[in-house]
Design a protein around this motif. Structure first.
Motif, PDB file in Angstrom:
ATOM      1  N   THR A 175       0.853  -1.184   0.000  1.00 33.01           N
ATOM      2  CA  THR A 175       0.000   0.000   0.000  1.00 33.01           C
ATOM      3  C   THR A 175       0.891   1.236   0.000  1.00 33.01           C
ATOM      4  OG1 THR A 175      -0.113  -0.018   2.409  1.00 33.01           O
ATOM      5  CG2 THR A 175      -1.871  -1.164   1.222  1.00 33.01           C
ATOM      6  N   THR A 194       0.663   5.890  -0.319  1.00 44.09           N
ATOM      7  CA  THR A 194      -0.053   7.160  -0.474  1.00 44.09           C
ATOM      8  C   THR A 194       0.885   8.116  -1.189  1.00 44.09           C
ATOM      9  OG1 THR A 194      -1.282   6.766   1.576  1.00 44.09           O
ATOM     10  CG2 THR A 194      -1.254   9.019   0.723  1.00 44.09           C
ATOM     11  N   LYS A 232       1.569  11.691  -3.676  1.00 45.62           N
ATOM     12  CA  LYS A 232       1.185  12.931  -4.333  1.00 45.62           C
ATOM     13  C   LYS A 232       1.663  12.894  -5.773  1.00 45.62           C
ATOM     14  CE  LYS A 232       1.159  15.986  -0.291  1.00 45.62           C
ATOM     15  NZ  LYS A 232       1.704  17.235   0.299  1.00 45.62           N
ATOM     16  N   VAL A 254      -6.850  11.271  -0.606  1.00 45.16           N
ATOM     17  CA  VAL A 254      -6.567  11.911   0.683  1.00 45.16           C
ATOM     18  C   VAL A 254      -6.851  13.406   0.578  1.00 45.16           C
ATOM     19  CG1 VAL A 254      -4.787  12.367   2.405  1.00 45.16           C
ATOM     20  CG2 VAL A 254      -4.842  10.160   1.212  1.00 45.16           C
ATOM     21  N   THR A 280      -3.445  13.846  -3.685  1.00 45.19           N
ATOM     22  CA  THR A 280      -2.855  12.672  -3.041  1.00 45.19           C
ATOM     23  C   THR A 280      -3.802  11.477  -3.139  1.00 45.19           C
ATOM     24  OG1 THR A 280      -1.746  14.150  -1.474  1.00 45.19           O
ATOM     25  CG2 THR A 280      -1.783  11.793  -0.947  1.00 45.19           C
ATOM     26  N   ALA A 337      -4.456   7.345  -2.293  1.00 39.38           N
ATOM     27  CA  ALA A 337      -4.113   6.134  -1.543  1.00 39.38           C
ATOM     28  C   ALA A 337      -4.374   4.938  -2.446  1.00 39.38           C
ATOM     29  CB  ALA A 337      -4.951   6.039  -0.270  1.00 39.38           C
TER      30      ALA A 337
END
Length: 678
Positions: free
Chosen positions: A522, A524, A526, A615, A619, A621
């Motif tokens: 996983t 996250t 930008k 997010v 961004t 996820a």
């Protein structure tokens, strides 16, 4: 046309009642006129059910929101293809679709036997009439697709986004064609039991129908796996869900029947077993339909809770008791003509194969029913998950794979030591070499190693059988390699079509074993940020975010996250995953947002990317999975279906001029269908 369709549903109900009454009466009284009337009424039942179906499709395309079913599953901005498939998107419409297939099958079965099997046909027709009557009654009094609303909404609710997938245009029809097909062999089994004509004649009448059911179930199950994989976003294709298992159960018993039917044809054995398997296949279909439509289990595949489940439960109980009574009173007529002579023989291998298939069936059935039974007994639902199914069915599946390779190598009646040595040498070498090569390459996962060892063994068996057959034709007739191969399959479709099915099974097991090496991560990210990961093959992947974009498309608003992908420094293109909010024609949201996964597909592995949420505006996820060999699951399913199609294709008995003389080439009626070769 809508009104005509609505009225036709009730007329079809009356025709089915007439079919049932006069068919049984004609059979019991020896009245050919009544028997003929029953058959004609069954044709009429099909005709009026077809009109009822056309009426509902008309209502769907005309967006007649006064009809509850149309308002519940469509909207005026729904794409045309999904407006068409909305026919089976809900409870009542899918029931009508089921009835349409059932009456079509019934009419074809009765018409194709208009000059054969006349003694049992009144009871076959009457049994089919009862089944049609049940489904039509369930619709008319329990889940009427033409039910009207008290007020007409300005817009429909629309279709569940998870059903707006190309797979849903094909998967349910294939599955229904397979499940409904179990009714025809069941009706012939009842006819044979009532008339006590339990020799191979009734088997000849149902073999092709059983194959047809198996063929469509195979396609439907594989398409369902594909839909779950691309649509549900969990990076898997089989979760041992109760609804998934509901279609798997009759597939297992039909597969067992297609094995054991050969033993009855060849040796006159397993008569009770064959009748029981045919009945089980149909009863398991009704049980699965009850589980799916009653609302007693929670599943993404299931329909909402409705009184229809009570109808199916009642029908299941009556059908099971009636069938058990008929079988128990015909035990003397079901006595075998021969006994098993050796535990090392073709018959014994078929029997072991059947026991494993039925064992998997009962283990799966127990896992499906346990949550229901626990809730009835204790009041608390105890869920049985994948660990149970994998622990029980995994070893049984490997045993089944081994028997798939063993069966074709053993002689009928009694195998000799010399025969076993000659037949097993090369397949065993093939399996051992496969194991040794993978072990030398660093594979240490024992379950996977055993899977590939057995796969190599079965593959060796298949190759050996083809090499022997092709070599024999080339020596006898001087044919080329391609011509000998095509004629070998064409003249022995049941045998070599079965081997092709075996090959598809081998591919599937290899693909299943590949998922033991899946990896995931996983992240996250930008816009402009990257994440690195290594797959099971040691390659390094880099995912660089290209940002988040928003746009409108068809009947949905889309938020997409895109990533440029490289593998070991080589560009693999752009991979995107989406969040979709479906809306109606007024622009109002209709369902919770759904996820569209991004898949970079190859025979080696799938890179499976899921956009789990934004997010902020820049961004994303994400969840990334590396799934080895998934492509081979779909390819193996295609091979199995292709082999089944070859087996089903009519075997012509023709004369062929070979080397200056005419040789008669009969079909090989004792050869394998779906599991054990000849």
């Amino acid at each position: 046309m809508i009104l005509v369709g609505e009225l036709s549903l009730w007329v079809a109900l009356l025709m089915a009642a007439w079919t049932t009454t006069v068919s049984f009466s004609g059979g019991l009284q020896g009245r050919p006129d009544l028997v003929k009337s029953g058959e004609r009424a069954l044709y009429a039942t099909f005709g009026f059910t077809l009109l009822a179906s056309i009426g509902l499709w008309t209502a769907l395309f005309m967006h007649d929101f006064s009809i509850k079913f149309v308002a519940s599953y469509t909207s005026s901005n729904l794409p045309k293809i999904y407006t068409f498939t909305a026919f089976w998107a809900g409870q009542s419409g899918s029931m009508l679709f089921w009835a349409l297939i059932l009456t079509t099958y019934s009419a074809i079965a009765v018409f194709s036997n208009r000059k054969t099997n006349r003694a049992m046909m009144p009871y076959v027709t009457g049994t089919l009439g009862i089944i049609c009557l049940f489904f039509l009654m369930t619709m008319c009094f329990g889940a009427n697709p033409y039910e009207r609303l008290d007020w007409i909404p300005p817009e429909g609710r629309g279709m569940n986004p998870q059903l707006q997938n190309p797979g849903m245009a094909i998967h349910p029809p294939m599955l229904y064609l397979g499940l409904v097909g179990t009714a025809i062999p069941f009706a012939f089994a009842i006819g044979a039991l009532v008339t006590r004509k339990l020799d191979t004649q009734w088997l000849g009448a149902v073999r092709r129908w059983a194959l047809l059911s198996w063929f469509f179930l195979t396609i439907g199950i594989v398409l369902g796996m594909w839909w779950a994989y691309v649509e549900l976003g969990w990076a898997g294709y089989w979760a041992w869900d109760a609804v998934e298992n509901s279609s798997f159960l009759p597939w297992l018993t039909i597969t067992a029947f297609l094995h054991s039917i050969m033993i009855q044809e060849k040796r006159g054995m397993l008569r009770k077993w064959n009748v029981t398997l045919v009945a089980m296949s149909f009863l398991l279909t009704i049980l699965g339909t009850f589980i799916t439509r009653s609302g007693i289990i929670e599943s993404v595949h299931a329909f909402a809770q409705s009184p229809v489940g009570d109808w199916f439960l009642g029908f299941l109980i009556v059908a099971a008791i009636s069938t058990a009574y008929l079988v128990s009173t015909r035990l003397n007529d079901l006595q075998a003509n021969a006994e098993l002579e050796s535990m090392v023989s073709r018959e014994a291998a078929f029997l072991y194969n059947n026991l494993v298939l039925v064992g998997i069936c009962f283990a799966t059935l127990w896992g499906v029913l346990f949550p229901i039974l626990s809730e009835w007994v204790k009041g608390d639902k105890i869920t049985v998950g994948p660990p149970f199914f994998n622990a029980v069915n995994g070893p049984l599946g490997l045993l089944l794979l081994a028997l798939t390779g063993i069966g074709p190598l053993i002689a009928w009646r009694r195998a000799s030591i010399s025969n076993l040595k000659r037949q097993f040498t090369w397949p065993v070498i093939s399996g051992v070499v496969t194991f040794a090569v993978l072990f030398a390459m660093g594979m240490r996962q024992m379950y996977a190693l055993v899977s590939y060892l057995l796969a190599g063994f079965v593959f060796g068996t298949i190759i050996q059988e083809f090499v022997k057959g092709i070599g024999a034709r080339r020596r006898m007739y001087g044919e080329g390699l391609f011509g000998a191969s095509m004629r070998l399959i064409g003249r022995n479709r049941r045998r070599y079509g079965g081997y092709i099915v075996h090959f598809g099974v081998v591919i599937l097991f290899c693909a299943f074993a590949g998922l033991m090496f899946k990896k995931d991560l996983t992240a996250t990210l930008k816009a402009g940020e990257s994440v690195k990961a290594k797959d099971s093959y040691g390659s390094e992947w880099v995912f660089t975010s290209q940002g988040i974009s928003s746009f409108e498309q068809l009947n949905r608003r889309v938020v997409a996250a895109s990533f440029s992908v490289t593998r070991d420094g080589k560009s693999m293109g752009i991979l995107s995953s989406e969040k979709r909010q479906h809306v109606n024609a007024a622009g109002e949201p209709t369902f919770e947002p759904s996820t569209e996964v991004g898949i970079l597909e190859s025979p080696k592995q799938d890179v499976y990317l899921v956009f789990t949420g934004a997010v902020d505006r820049e961004t994303a996820a994400i969840h990334i999975n590396f799934n080895p060999l998934v492509w081979w699951v779909w390819f193996g399913g295609i091979i199995m279906a292709f082999g089944g199609l070859i087996v089903m294709w009519p075997q012509a008995v023709r004369a062929e001029r070979e080397g200056g003389y005419v040789a008669e080439l009969p079909s090989e009626s004792t050869m394998t269908l779906v599991g054990a070769g000849a």
